[in-house]
Design a protein around this motif. Structure first.
Motif, PDB file in Angstrom:
ATOM      1  N   UNK A  34       0.826  -1.196   0.000  1.00  0.00           N
ATOM      2  CA  UNK A  34       0.000   0.000   0.000  1.00  0.00           C
ATOM      3  C   UNK A  34       0.859   1.245   0.000  1.00  0.00           C
ATOM      4  N   UNK A  35       0.244   2.379  -0.227  1.00  0.00           N
ATOM      5  CA  UNK A  35       0.997   3.625  -0.272  1.00  0.00           C
ATOM      6  C   UNK A  35       1.671   3.919   1.064  1.00  0.00           C
ATOM      7  N   UNK A  36       1.096   3.401   2.157  1.00  0.00           N
ATOM      8  CA  UNK A  36       1.710   3.635   3.467  1.00  0.00           C
ATOM      9  C   UNK A  36       3.080   2.974   3.572  1.00  0.00           C
ATOM     10  N   UNK A  37       3.289   1.891   2.811  1.00  0.00           N
ATOM     11  CA  UNK A  37       4.596   1.232   2.824  1.00  0.00           C
ATOM     12  C   UNK A  37       5.661   2.115   2.183  1.00  0.00           C
ATOM     13  N   UNK A  38       5.294   2.768   1.093  1.00  0.00           N
ATOM     14  CA  UNK A  38       6.216   3.681   0.434  1.00  0.00           C
ATOM     15  C   UNK A  38       6.422   4.925   1.295  1.00  0.00           C
ATOM     16  N   UNK A  39       5.341   5.396   1.931  1.00  0.00           N
ATOM     17  CA  UNK A  39       5.450   6.569   2.801  1.00  0.00           C
ATOM     18  C   UNK A  39       6.425   6.301   3.944  1.00  0.00           C
ATOM     19  N   UNK A  40       6.393   5.081   4.490  1.00  0.00           N
ATOM     20  CA  UNK A  40       7.318   4.728   5.566  1.00  0.00           C
ATOM     21  C   UNK A  40       8.761   4.784   5.082  1.00  0.00           C
ATOM     22  N   UNK A  83       4.700   7.158  -4.426  1.00  0.00           N
ATOM     23  CA  UNK A  83       3.708   6.312  -3.761  1.00  0.00           C
ATOM     24  C   UNK A  83       2.748   5.651  -4.758  1.00  0.00           C
ATOM     25  N   UNK A  84       2.604   6.255  -5.936  1.00  0.00           N
ATOM     26  CA  UNK A  84       1.682   5.722  -6.943  1.00  0.00           C
ATOM     27  C   UNK A  84       2.188   4.434  -7.577  1.00  0.00           C
ATOM     28  N   UNK A  85       3.458   4.063  -7.294  1.00  0.00           N
ATOM     29  CA  UNK A  85       4.002   2.834  -7.861  1.00  0.00           C
ATOM     30  C   UNK A  85       3.227   1.625  -7.360  1.00  0.00           C
ATOM     31  N   UNK A  86       2.447   1.826  -6.302  1.00  0.00           N
ATOM     32  CA  UNK A  86       1.621   0.744  -5.757  1.00  0.00           C
ATOM     33  C   UNK A  86       0.501   0.375  -6.721  1.00  0.00           C
ATOM     34  N   UNK A  87      -0.036   1.362  -7.436  1.00  0.00           N
ATOM     35  CA  UNK A  87      -1.205   1.116  -8.294  1.00  0.00           C
ATOM     36  C   UNK A  87      -0.938   1.359  -9.779  1.00  0.00           C
ATOM     37  N   UNK A  88       0.202   1.947 -10.113  1.00  0.00           N
ATOM     38  CA  UNK A  88       0.523   2.247 -11.506  1.00  0.00           C
ATOM     39  C   UNK A  88       1.857   1.604 -11.869  1.00  0.00           C
ATOM     40  N   UNK A  89       2.094   1.466 -13.184  1.00  0.00           N
ATOM     41  CA  UNK A  89       3.378   0.899 -13.580  1.00  0.00           C
ATOM     42  C   UNK A  89       4.459   1.982 -13.602  1.00  0.00           C
TER      43      UNK A  89
END
Length: 296
Positions: A34-40, A83-89
């Motif tokens: 999730x985006x929270x993982x990238x935020x961390x 953070x968008x790498x979670x849902x986009x390529x």
């Protein structure tokens, strides 16, 4: 596994920036990322950099006194895109970021570009930073050949099955593109430190480096998902006049293939050149004459 500077400065193609990072996230979280993982990750990045120089109670001086404000802002502004790498390529994230940087650049550089050279122009803006306006003006003065080389090579993604939007890149950088893509390591430094060189000469030499790289790594369908690193460390802060002085002394500048994923620009004597030829070392001689021929 994530080089933030490559992203913020658009130094590398999307594959080199994101593919390994995205794979690590998927592996470590069993696809439940999730985006929270990238935020961390960015919380760690900020605290790590702030305390990089261990001065008690003053770690954040690293940001306050040693980071130019526009550079720091560009890093902070980029977080929401990573953070968008979670849902986009990889390429979708890169394209959205490039468009934002162009639209928000100060001073304004006009409407978002379209056409074959659009991705190249947006990447050049990020790479050149404070020199963006002069570098973009210089792009328009390049020969059609140099423009075409930059437009194609800087639009390759290094990702299988991915490409930038059709109206932003050449047809050869579209869905049927061939690889490998190239990462010109220290390309941003090369454009940020113009020395006494006219920007148009620097851009022409940048095109020459891509041209030599492609001679060493011809277009190949099996390599579409790979990126080759071209190290230009030795000339990143040199002027073209300084490089020509080496030629006048009898030396040449060569791009030497060290392995299947890396090449270095080096200064070479004729004796060294002969040894490389004798040992079947793959290399290309940089032609400085085209860059030097541009009249200011």
């Amino acid at each position: 596994c994530f080089n933030h500077g490559w992203f913020v400065q658009a130094e590398a193609p999307p594959g080199a920036i994101f593919t390994q990072f995205r794979s690590c996230l998927i592996r470590d979280h069993k696809s439940q990322i999730g985006q929270e993982d990238v935020a961390l990750y960015f919380v760690h990045w900020i605290t790590d950099l702030a305390g990089a120089e261990p001065t008690p109670l003053a770690g954040c001086e690293k940001f306050v006194t040693k980071f130019p404000l526009p550079v720091l802002n560009s890093f902070l502004r980029s977080f929401e895109f990573v953070e968008k790498i979670v849902t986009q390529n990889e390429t979708e994230v890169m394209e959205a970021y490039l468009k934002m940087r162009w639209s928000e650049n100060e001073p304004s550089v006009g409407d978002l570009p379209t056409g074959d050279s659009a991705v190249a122009k947006m990447r050049l803006l990020c790479m050149a930073q404070m020199n963006a306006s002069v570098v973009l003006d210089a792009f328009e003065r390049l020969s059609p050949e140099d423009q075409d080389i930059l437009s194609l090579e800087m639009a390759l993604t290094g990702c299988v099955g991915q490409c930038f939007s059709e109206n932003l890149c050449p047809k050869d950088a579209g869905p049927l593109q061939e690889g490998p893509a190239f990462l010109l390591y220290y390309g941003p430094a090369f454009l940020q430190n113009l020395q006494k060189d006219p920007a148009v000469q620097r851009l022409s030499l940048l095109a020459e480096m891509y041209r030599c790289s492609r001679e060493l790594w011809p277009h190949s369908i099996p390599k579409v998902g790979s990126t080759v690193t071209i190290r230009i460390d030795v000339i990143k802060a040199m002027s073209i006049v300084d490089m020509q002085a080496a030629n006048a002394e009898g030396d040449v500048w060569v791009l030497v293939k060290h392995n299947e994923s890396e090449a270095f620009i080096e200064r070479s004597s004729k004796k060294k050149l002969n040894k490389m030829i004798a040992s079947n070392q793959s290399f290309q001689v940089l032609d400085l004459s085209t860059a030097a021929a541009y009249v200011v």
